[in-house]
Design an enzyme around this catalytic site. Structure first.
Site, PDB file in Angstrom:
ATOM      1  N   THR A 331      -0.801  -5.207   7.271  1.00  0.00           N
ATOM      2  CA  THR A 331      -0.711  -6.579   6.790  1.00  0.00           C
ATOM      3  C   THR A 331       0.726  -6.956   7.087  1.00  0.00           C
ATOM      4  O   THR A 331       1.499  -6.113   7.522  1.00  0.00           O
ATOM      5  CB  THR A 331      -1.046  -6.573   5.284  1.00  0.00           C
ATOM      6  N   SER A 402      -8.499  -8.959  -2.943  1.00  0.00           N
ATOM      7  CA  SER A 402      -7.330  -8.518  -2.177  1.00  0.00           C
ATOM      8  C   SER A 402      -6.291  -7.923  -3.113  1.00  0.00           C
ATOM      9  O   SER A 402      -6.381  -8.049  -4.337  1.00  0.00           O
ATOM     10  CB  SER A 402      -6.728  -9.731  -1.468  1.00  0.00           C
ATOM     11  N   SER A 403      -5.299  -7.285  -2.522  1.00  0.00           N
ATOM     12  CA  SER A 403      -4.136  -6.816  -3.294  1.00  0.00           C
ATOM     13  C   SER A 403      -2.883  -7.592  -2.932  1.00  0.00           C
ATOM     14  O   SER A 403      -1.797  -7.278  -3.434  1.00  0.00           O
ATOM     15  CB  SER A 403      -3.893  -5.333  -3.017  1.00  0.00           C
ATOM     16  N   GLY A 423       0.543  -3.367   2.843  1.00  0.00           N
ATOM     17  CA  GLY A 423       0.303  -2.009   2.322  1.00  0.00           C
ATOM     18  C   GLY A 423      -0.986  -1.845   1.555  1.00  0.00           C
ATOM     19  O   GLY A 423      -1.089  -0.948   0.720  1.00  0.00           O
TER      20      GLY A 423
END
Ligand code: GLY
Length: 521
Positions: A331, A402-403, A423
């Site tokens: 990402t 998502s994170s 990450g």
């Protein structure tokens, strides 16, 4: 820099960077993926832009399970792995809300980069050679050719890399506007090509896609205001819970990166990730107990059973709220601030490096493999080892959890820092650690970014950390019952801080991975 020098603001510059990265950083920068942007304008206006990919209309809950009920590689490789991209719509929404320069002026620099090419340095060569190799391994030779010399040989340092098909696509987006990506013959062609190659996009899925403006999550942390991303990113909820836990456990009294400090932070992170994985999903599809999840009292109760001397086995931890009846490092994050104090924190992705490893023929558009961020088989691990639940099951039109955690920190109403990282699930813990380093330990942003990172996501029950972890810290954590796995590095946090005394900007490119740059004008 060029956009800021021309009088554009931070949002204009962020839009231009977003398009430029789609050309220069194909392993993560994109127009075939999605992301999240947090904006804080100098007049105090806050915004959170959700441009996450959406499941196509023909998606079904079990679409990636084989006859034995096991997840197949189609969730990760090839056109079927791709959600409907949000990047073009997201950058357009940011521009519409806050931009000042004409749209075409922000996209045309990327057109020039793609058409005229740019000279590849060592980092770029490594990146595109790896991408082409992965595409060939997947059997996508036509896609690989976009990332190789015209004679089919791998690129070498000093080669000029051009992407003529991508240049044409970008030029259409520049001249005809962002909807050219979603409606009309370009969208029709993309949908047909994806479907012909085994995917499930339809032109109507692209036409229906809209980026959304959401209310950012805003909370206080030790004299600072944190502005961060709400669902469908889990980032803001996890960041809020880890910081509330840090306050409840008085972590700031423990020396930075000591065994005591890291043990308590890891225990808090385990509990918060049980909530993340079982309770969160797309708020347009499932009910989320946001009030409870963001409440300090709730987090205090969640961390009350932490043993200060011993790791709690993850198998004995679950979400703190009953779920409703029915969520590598590829990402990229960039931070931008302008002279006036307008600030952008933007994280964008194709999911894994080079996404689905497949370029839509004739368009140069490399598409994402974000569908694996859904719980493709609830209760089993995705590619990041995240074990997620029904809240994040696949449904048509739904956005996968998502994170990504683009975040802006304010102090006394003034901009203090812009933080974010790639990450996968380690994004949120990376952001939490950097915020704590700056707020609790008065580290400068470069010291905060350079500090060793540790990550625990509840399942699997282990700490992931970096090779550079000091031996004493590693041994101390093992002695308390933690299992530890080391990676070369985690995240790539390209952040900016505003010095509270001098009000000067300190921009930091994370040196744990190459390819980042801190620049000032
Ligand atoms: N694709 C990784 C994330 O959104 O968390």
């Amino acid at each position: 820099m060029e956009i800021l020098r021309r009088g554009g603001n931070a949002v204009d510059a962020a839009v231009a960077v977003g398009f430029a990265l789609a050309v220069t950083h194909p392993s993560a920068g994109n127009i075939g993926g999605g992301g999240f942007m947090v904006v804080r304008m100098a007049d105090g206006t806050l915004a959170a832009i959700d441009y996450r990919e959406e499941a196509p209309g023909r998606a079904t809950r079990d679409m990636y399970l084989d006859e034995a009920g096991e997840p197949t590689q189609e969730r990760l490789v090839g056109p079927k792995a791709a959600g409907i991209p949000g990047s073009v719509a997201g950058l357009a929404l940011a521009h519409e809300r806050f931009g000042t320069l004409p749209w075409a002026d922000l996209v045309m620099p990327a057109v020039a980069l793609a058409r005229d090419g740019h000279t590849l340095d060592e980092w770029h060569v490594e990146d595109v050679v790896r991408g082409a190799k992965r595409m060939r391994e997947a059997g996508y030779d036509d896609s690989a050719r976009h990332y190789e010399r015209p004679d089919g040989k791998p690129f070498e340092v000093g080669d000029v890399w051009t992407q003529p098909e991508l240049a044409v696509t970008l030029e259409r987006i520049a001249r005809e506007g962002p909807r050219a990506f979603y409606e009309g013959d370009l969208a029709q062609t993309m949908a047909e090509q994806v479907s012909a190659a085994g995917g499930i996009w339809e032109a109507k899925d692209l036409a229906a896609y809209q980026a959304r403006e959401r209310d950012p999550i805003v909370f206080d942390y030790r004299g600072h205001t944190i502005v961060t991303m709400p669902p469908p990113s889990a980032g803001g909820v996890v960041l809020r819970q880890i910081l509330a836990a840090a306050e409840a456990l008085e972590l700031y009294d423990k020396p930075w990166r000591s065994v005591d400090e890291v043990h308590l932070y890891v225990e808090a992170s385990k509990r918060t990730h049980a909530d993340r994985n079982l309770l969160l999903g797309d708020p347009d599809f499932v009910e989320l107990p946001m009030e409870q999840l963001l409440s300090v009292e709730y987090v205090q109760r969640r961390v009350a059973d932490i043993d200060p001397e011993r790791a709690t086995p993850s198998e004995t931890i679950s979400a703190g709220i009953a779920p409703g009846k029915e969520e590598s490092h590829q990402t990229t994050h960039f931070s931008v601030v302008d002279e006036a104090g307008n600030a952008v924190s933007n994280t964008t992705t194709l999911n894994l490096g080079f996404g689905a490893r497949w370029v839509v023929p004739g368009t140069g558009v490399l598409i994402n493999n974000e569908m694996d961020d859904f719980a493709v088989k609830p209760g089993t691990a995705n590619v990041f080892g995240l074990v997620q639940g029904e809240q994040n099951k696949i449904e048509p039109g739904k956005r996968m959890l998502s994170s990504m955690t683009p975040t802006i920190v304010l102090r006394d109403g003034d901009l203090r820092a812009i933080v974010g990282s790639p990450g996968g699930p380690t994004i949120t813990t990376t952001v939490a650690q950097i915020v704590r380093a700056v707020v609790d330990y008065d580290l400068t942003m470069d010291q905060a970014v350079e500090s060793v990172r540790l990550h625990h996501q509840w399942l699997p029950d282990k700490i992931w950390t970096e090779e550079r972890i000091p031996a004493e810290l590693e041994e101390g954590l093992r002695a308390r019952g933690h299992e530890i796995t080391k990676r070369p590095a985690m995240g790539h946090a390209n952040c900016i801080e505003i010095d509270p005394q001098t009000r000067g900007f300190r921009a930091v490119a994370d040196t744990s991975r190459d390819g980042g740059k801190a620049v000032a004008y």
